[in-house]
Design a protein around this motif. Structure first.
Motif, short mmCIF file in Angstrom:
data_model
loop_
_atom_site.label_atom_id
_atom_site.label_comp_id
_atom_site.label_asym_id
_atom_site.label_seq_id
_atom_site.Cartn_x
_atom_site.Cartn_y
_atom_site.Cartn_z
N TYR A 231 47.92 39.58 45.35
CA TYR A 231 48.26 40.89 45.84
C TYR A 231 47.60 42.27 44.43
CZ TYR A 231 51.01 44.52 45.95
OH TYR A 231 51.80 46.30 45.70
N VAL A 232 47.83 41.15 43.89
CA VAL A 232 47.19 41.85 42.02
C VAL A 232 45.23 41.91 42.67
CG1 VAL A 232 46.48 41.55 40.51
CG2 VAL A 232 48.75 40.89 40.29
N MET A 233 45.06 41.07 43.12
CA MET A 233 43.48 41.20 43.22
C MET A 233 42.92 41.73 44.16
SD MET A 233 41.95 37.92 41.58
CE MET A 233 42.38 36.31 43.34
N GLY A 234 43.78 42.24 45.49
CA GLY A 234 43.78 43.08 46.21
C GLY A 234 43.17 42.19 47.60
N ILE A 235 43.36 40.92 47.96
CA ILE A 235 43.00 40.58 48.86
C ILE A 235 43.97 38.93 49.37
CG2 ILE A 235 40.33 39.72 47.45
CD1 ILE A 235 42.18 36.82 46.97
N ALA A 236 44.80 40.53 48.98
CA ALA A 236 46.31 39.77 50.13
C ALA A 236 45.92 40.30 51.86
CB ALA A 236 47.75 40.56 49.20
N THR A 237 46.97 39.59 52.74
CA THR A 237 47.15 39.81 53.77
C THR A 237 48.14 40.45 53.92
OG1 THR A 237 48.22 37.94 54.78
CG2 THR A 237 45.99 37.85 54.86
N LYS B 206 54.36 42.02 34.35
CA LYS B 206 53.31 41.19 33.97
C LYS B 206 51.70 40.53 34.01
CE LYS B 206 53.85 36.71 31.03
NZ LYS B 206 54.19 35.64 30.84
N LEU B 207 51.93 40.14 35.21
CA LEU B 207 50.38 40.10 35.95
C LEU B 207 50.02 41.25 35.71
CD1 LEU B 207 48.80 37.08 36.99
CD2 LEU B 207 49.63 37.97 39.51
N GLU B 208 49.98 41.97 36.70
CA GLU B 208 49.03 43.04 36.36
C GLU B 208 48.55 44.09 34.94
OE1 GLU B 208 51.74 45.87 38.63
OE2 GLU B 208 51.05 45.54 40.39
N TYR B 209 49.21 43.47 34.30
CA TYR B 209 49.14 44.27 32.82
C TYR B 209 48.48 43.09 31.89
CZ TYR B 209 49.86 44.75 27.94
OH TYR B 209 48.90 45.02 26.07
N ASP B 210 48.39 41.78 33.21
CA ASP B 210 47.68 40.40 32.09
C ASP B 210 45.77 40.72 32.78
OD1 ASP B 210 49.15 39.57 30.76
OD2 ASP B 210 49.77 37.65 31.47
#
Length: 164
Positions: free
Chosen positions: A15-21, A44-48
């Motif tokens: 989801y964060v990388m933009g490759i989610a369906t 937290k993942l988005e911040y990292d």
């Protein structure tokens, strides 16, 4: 326990990388609303990922921003000059401007028109191409003839030298 498995499944990373369906995006959005723990982990993942992206970013060469600003400024100036010119033309020669404004887009001819200087360049390239083609054929035939002569000389040498 179920939320931990979902967090570890890798759906947040996609989801964060933009490759989610589409289904994964909907699932993340619903989980984000339902579980505050999932929301925290996602933030937290988005911040990292943002910190990682900033760390790997390559700065542009110096002077790029000034060049872009200069180009934008030039485009704006040319647009303003064009607007002023068209306003002046419109007010002074309204009738004559209508006649000159139309440009023929389609043409009956299948030939392309080029500037006279380019005609000489194309002619020179064409002539040079023919000259180089002639040289290539000449040297190919000369090489072939030389190889045949070498082959004849080898056979003549073999005939003239007696076996020992």
């Amino acid at each position: 326990m179920k939320i931990k498995e979902i967090i570890e499944s890798g759906i947040m990373e996609t989801y964060v990388m933009g490759i989610a369906t589409e289904q994964e995006i909907e699932q993340v959005l619903t989980l984000r609303k339902e579980f505050p723990e999932f929301e925290q982990e996602l933030n937290k993942l988005e911040y990292d990922m943002e910190v990682l992206a900033h760390g790997m970013a390559v700065p542009p060469p110096p002077g790029v921003l000034e060049k872009i600003e200069h180009e934008v400024h030039e485009i704006q100036l040319s647009a303003q000059k064009l607007e002023k010119f068209s306003e002046q033309e419109h007010t002074t020669n309204h009738e004559s401007a209508k006649k000159d404004r139309y440009i023929e887009v389609e043409s009956e001819s299948s030939h392309m028109r080029i500037h006279k200087a380019w005609r000489w360049v194309f002619a020179a390239v064409f002539v040079l191409g023919k000259i180089f083609l002639g040289f290539a054929i000449y040297f190919y035939l000369a090489n072939k003839q030389a190889q045949e002569q070498i082959l004849e000389l080898k056979t003549e040498i073999k005939r003239s030298v007696p076996f020992r």
